[in-house]
Scaffold this motif. Structure first.
Motif, mmCIF file in Angstrom:
data_model
loop_
_atom_site.group_PDB
_atom_site.id
_atom_site.type_symbol
_atom_site.label_atom_id
_atom_site.label_comp_id
_atom_site.label_asym_id
_atom_site.label_seq_id
_atom_site.Cartn_x
_atom_site.Cartn_y
_atom_site.Cartn_z
ATOM 1 N N PRO A 179 0.818 -1.215 0.000
ATOM 2 C CA PRO A 179 0.000 0.000 0.000
ATOM 3 C C PRO A 179 0.851 1.265 0.000
ATOM 4 O O PRO A 179 1.906 1.338 0.640
ATOM 5 C CB PRO A 179 -0.798 -0.118 1.299
ATOM 6 N N GLY A 180 0.394 2.254 -0.747
ATOM 7 C CA GLY A 180 0.954 3.597 -0.693
ATOM 8 C C GLY A 180 -0.154 4.514 -0.224
ATOM 9 O O GLY A 180 -0.695 4.340 0.867
ATOM 10 N N THR A 181 -0.512 5.487 -1.062
ATOM 11 C CA THR A 181 -1.687 6.290 -0.718
ATOM 12 C C THR A 181 -2.961 5.466 -0.818
ATOM 13 O O THR A 181 -3.965 5.792 -0.189
ATOM 14 C CB THR A 181 -1.797 7.516 -1.643
ATOM 15 N N ILE A 182 -2.930 4.411 -1.616
ATOM 16 C CA ILE A 182 -4.036 3.445 -1.619
ATOM 17 C C ILE A 182 -3.798 2.471 -0.482
ATOM 18 O O ILE A 182 -2.828 1.702 -0.484
ATOM 19 C CB ILE A 182 -4.123 2.694 -2.961
ATOM 20 N N GLN A 183 -4.676 2.513 0.490
ATOM 21 C CA GLN A 183 -4.549 1.703 1.687
ATOM 22 C C GLN A 183 -5.542 0.541 1.668
ATOM 23 O O GLN A 183 -6.548 0.580 0.960
ATOM 24 C CB GLN A 183 -4.793 2.566 2.926
ATOM 25 N N PRO A 184 -5.262 -0.514 2.438
ATOM 26 C CA PRO A 184 -6.204 -1.628 2.522
ATOM 27 C C PRO A 184 -7.582 -1.145 2.973
ATOM 28 O O PRO A 184 -7.698 -0.268 3.832
ATOM 29 C CB PRO A 184 -5.569 -2.552 3.562
ATOM 30 N N MET A 185 -8.613 -1.725 2.375
ATOM 31 C CA MET A 185 -9.993 -1.357 2.694
ATOM 32 C C MET A 185 -10.756 -2.609 3.091
ATOM 33 O O MET A 185 -10.687 -3.635 2.393
ATOM 34 C CB MET A 185 -10.666 -0.696 1.489
ATOM 35 N N ASP A 186 -11.489 -2.521 4.197
ATOM 36 C CA ASP A 186 -12.218 -3.684 4.699
ATOM 37 C C ASP A 186 -13.153 -4.269 3.644
ATOM 38 O O ASP A 186 -13.270 -5.479 3.505
ATOM 39 C CB ASP A 186 -13.020 -3.312 5.945
ATOM 40 N N GLY A 187 -13.806 -3.421 2.876
ATOM 41 C CA GLY A 187 -14.763 -3.908 1.891
ATOM 42 C C GLY A 187 -14.138 -4.595 0.697
ATOM 43 O O GLY A 187 -14.842 -5.253 -0.083
ATOM 44 N N GLU B 287 5.286 -3.969 -15.863
ATOM 45 C CA GLU B 287 6.355 -3.269 -15.169
ATOM 46 C C GLU B 287 6.230 -1.762 -15.346
ATOM 47 O O GLU B 287 6.466 -0.991 -14.404
ATOM 48 C CB GLU B 287 7.709 -3.747 -15.697
ATOM 49 N N VAL B 288 5.863 -1.324 -16.558
ATOM 50 C CA VAL B 288 5.699 0.110 -16.816
ATOM 51 C C VAL B 288 4.560 0.668 -15.957
ATOM 52 O O VAL B 288 4.695 1.742 -15.348
ATOM 53 C CB VAL B 288 5.430 0.356 -18.316
ATOM 54 N N ALA B 289 3.443 -0.046 -15.901
ATOM 55 C CA ALA B 289 2.319 0.398 -15.077
ATOM 56 C C ALA B 289 2.696 0.432 -13.600
ATOM 57 O O ALA B 289 2.349 1.378 -12.880
ATOM 58 C CB ALA B 289 1.121 -0.526 -15.296
ATOM 59 N N ARG B 290 3.423 -0.586 -13.150
ATOM 60 C CA ARG B 290 3.860 -0.624 -11.751
ATOM 61 C C ARG B 290 4.744 0.568 -11.417
ATOM 62 O O ARG B 290 4.557 1.230 -10.388
ATOM 63 C CB ARG B 290 4.615 -1.923 -11.482
ATOM 64 N N ASP B 291 5.706 0.856 -12.290
ATOM 65 C CA ASP B 291 6.614 1.971 -12.017
ATOM 66 C C ASP B 291 5.860 3.295 -11.985
ATOM 67 O O ASP B 291 6.178 4.184 -11.182
ATOM 68 C CB ASP B 291 7.715 2.024 -13.074
ATOM 69 N N TRP B 292 4.867 3.456 -12.865
ATOM 70 C CA TRP B 292 4.065 4.680 -12.851
ATOM 71 C C TRP B 292 3.268 4.780 -11.556
ATOM 72 O O TRP B 292 3.207 5.864 -10.938
ATOM 73 C CB TRP B 292 3.125 4.713 -14.054
ATOM 74 N N MET B 293 2.677 3.683 -11.130
ATOM 75 C CA MET B 293 1.896 3.683 -9.884
ATOM 76 C C MET B 293 2.781 4.024 -8.691
ATOM 77 O O MET B 293 2.368 4.749 -7.782
ATOM 78 C CB MET B 293 1.237 2.320 -9.688
ATOM 79 N N VAL B 294 4.010 3.517 -8.694
ATOM 80 C CA VAL B 294 4.951 3.840 -7.618
ATOM 81 C C VAL B 294 5.331 5.314 -7.684
ATOM 82 O O VAL B 294 5.396 6.009 -6.658
ATOM 83 C CB VAL B 294 6.203 2.938 -7.718
ATOM 84 N N SER B 295 5.571 5.829 -8.905
ATOM 85 C CA SER B 295 5.968 7.235 -9.054
ATOM 86 C C SER B 295 4.908 8.193 -8.559
ATOM 87 O O SER B 295 5.209 9.301 -8.097
ATOM 88 C CB SER B 295 6.317 7.535 -10.512
ATOM 89 N N LYS B 296 3.657 7.792 -8.644
ATOM 90 C CA LYS B 296 2.545 8.616 -8.176
ATOM 91 C C LYS B 296 2.250 8.403 -6.682
ATOM 92 O O LYS B 296 1.397 9.091 -6.116
ATOM 93 C CB LYS B 296 1.272 8.314 -8.991
ATOM 94 N N GLY B 297 2.927 7.445 -6.094
ATOM 95 C CA GLY B 297 2.727 7.183 -4.674
ATOM 96 C C GLY B 297 1.534 6.309 -4.358
ATOM 97 O O GLY B 297 1.247 6.075 -3.167
ATOM 98 N N PHE B 298 0.839 5.808 -5.367
ATOM 99 C CA PHE B 298 -0.338 4.972 -5.107
ATOM 100 C C PHE B 298 0.039 3.670 -4.418
ATOM 101 O O PHE B 298 -0.683 3.177 -3.546
ATOM 102 C CB PHE B 298 -1.070 4.651 -6.415
ATOM 103 N N VAL B 299 1.175 3.069 -4.828
ATOM 104 C CA VAL B 299 1.628 1.811 -4.250
ATOM 105 C C VAL B 299 3.124 1.917 -3.991
ATOM 106 O O VAL B 299 3.806 2.828 -4.460
ATOM 107 C CB VAL B 299 1.340 0.615 -5.189
ATOM 108 N N LYS B 300 3.633 0.928 -3.262
ATOM 109 C CA LYS B 300 5.061 0.820 -3.005
ATOM 110 C C LYS B 300 5.498 -0.592 -3.349
ATOM 111 O O LYS B 300 4.681 -1.508 -3.453
ATOM 112 C CB LYS B 300 5.379 1.108 -1.539
ATOM 113 N N VAL B 301 6.799 -0.768 -3.539
ATOM 114 C CA VAL B 301 7.351 -2.108 -3.735
ATOM 115 C C VAL B 301 8.334 -2.387 -2.610
ATOM 116 O O VAL B 301 9.008 -1.475 -2.114
ATOM 117 C CB VAL B 301 8.047 -2.226 -5.109
ATOM 118 N N GLY B 302 8.388 -3.650 -2.208
ATOM 119 C CA GLY B 302 9.244 -4.017 -1.094
ATOM 120 C C GLY B 302 10.721 -4.115 -1.498
ATOM 121 O O GLY B 302 11.065 -4.156 -2.652
#
Length: 326
Positions: free
Chosen positions: A39-47, A311-326
């Motif tokens: 999770p980055g700015t997108i956090q786990p959601m119960d639903g 991989e391109v989509a993942r890197d973009w999502m990381v660059s925007k802070g939506f997700v992180k990689v370990g």
């Protein structure tokens, strides 16, 4: 083939048969999300925790990238993702959504309005076009459109920069005048669907008044290279495609504004959104964050540089802070 909208309405009537044959829609079954993200700015959601969600896409780079973005965001929120990207053709992706074979696909307002709803005249204003197709899809098909993106991937004709410069071609009207003087030069490369779509060759020929000398049909990925290598002088392109820059192509301006608005938005069955409203919180910020210039760059990485779209989509999502990689 006649208008796609007629085919859609006929296909909906046999959904029960289609549902028994995923292969008939060109879908690959039970493909796991290839990346683990945190999770980055997108956090786990119960639903969404543990909720199985199947994401589909059409069979071109931009739509596949968008599918991966949705999958990565929903995975970070806790959903259990199945990837069914790269479905062959708009009709197959649409019927898969209606039939419940996929839960989410990114769709374009112009495609929805003309090809699924059967309208012949596009609405020039982006917001009005979106609201019209959103209302019609909810009423007729039980499909919800989430908030649309600034990404507007409409059609255009492309040629090489050298051919455009040599013949002073800047607009579709310039092309029409050129073809009246040199009709033998009117060799067009288009995809099969575009050759018969109301918002494709039949409509644009009528609007501008040109007659092709020859129409060659290819898969969309082959058209760009066919323009670049001289197989055709003109070709159908998408205005946000990275191969425009990578292959030094020139986009002819649609000076008569024939082509519709094609803003993209996530589409889902209305009941799915009602049951799982948290998907809106995940997908709408992603839609708001992507625009034409960014998509051209992402597409270039895939189609010119040969990178994997996931991989391109993942890197973009990381660059925007939506997700992180370990």
């Amino acid at each position: 083939m006649t208008r796609i909208s007629r085919r859609i309405k006929a296909l909906i009537g046999v959904t029960a048969v289609l549902a028994g044959s995923l292969a008939g829609c060109g879908l690959d079954i039970n493909t796991a999300l290839p990346f683990k993200v945190l999770p980055g700015t997108i956090q786990p959601m119960d639903g969404l925790k543990g909720l199985p969600i199947t994401v589909g896409s059409k069979d071109f780079t931009e739509n596949i990238l968008l599918a991966y973005m949705a999958e990565l965001g929903l995975s970070a929120a806790g959903a259990d993702i199945t990837d069914m990207s790269d479905i062959k053709g708009s009709v197959s992706a649409r019927q898969a959504l209606i039939a419940g074979q996929i839960d989410i696909t990114w769709e374009y307002t112009g495609t929805g309005w003309i090809n699924y709803q059967g309208n012949t005249d596009p609405i020039p204003d982006e917001r009005e076009q979106f609201e019209a197709v959103k209302k019609a899809d909810a009423q007729q098909y039980g499909i919800d459109w989430l908030q649309y993106s600034p990404l507007n991937n409409t059609y255009a004709f492309g040629t090489t920069a050298a051919f455009a410069e040599k013949n002073n071609l800047k607009t579709n009207s310039d092309m029409t005048a050129f073809l009246k003087e040199h009709p033998e030069q009117g060799v067009f490369c288009v995809e099969t669907e575009f050759a018969s779509r109301q918002d494709g060759m039949p409509g644009v020929q009528k609007t501008y008044g040109f007659t092709p000398a020859e129409i060659k049909t290819f898969g969309i990925g082959t058209i760009y290279s066919s323009i670049a290598n001289g197989t055709c002088n003109f070709g159908e392109i998408f205005t946000t495609d990275g191969r425009i820059a990578g292959l030094n192509l020139h986009v002819l301006a649609d000076d008569k504004k024939f082509f519709p608005q094609y803003n993209v938005a996530p589409t889902l069955r209305s009941q799915f959104v009602k049951d799982h409203p948290q998907v809106r919180q995940v997908l709408e910020p992603i839609a708001a964050a992507i625009d034409n210039n960014q998509m051209i760059e992402l597409g270039k990485q895939v189609d010119i540089e040969g990178r994997d779209p996931g991989e391109v989509a993942r890197d973009w999502m990381v660059s925007k802070g939506f997700v992180k990689v370990g």
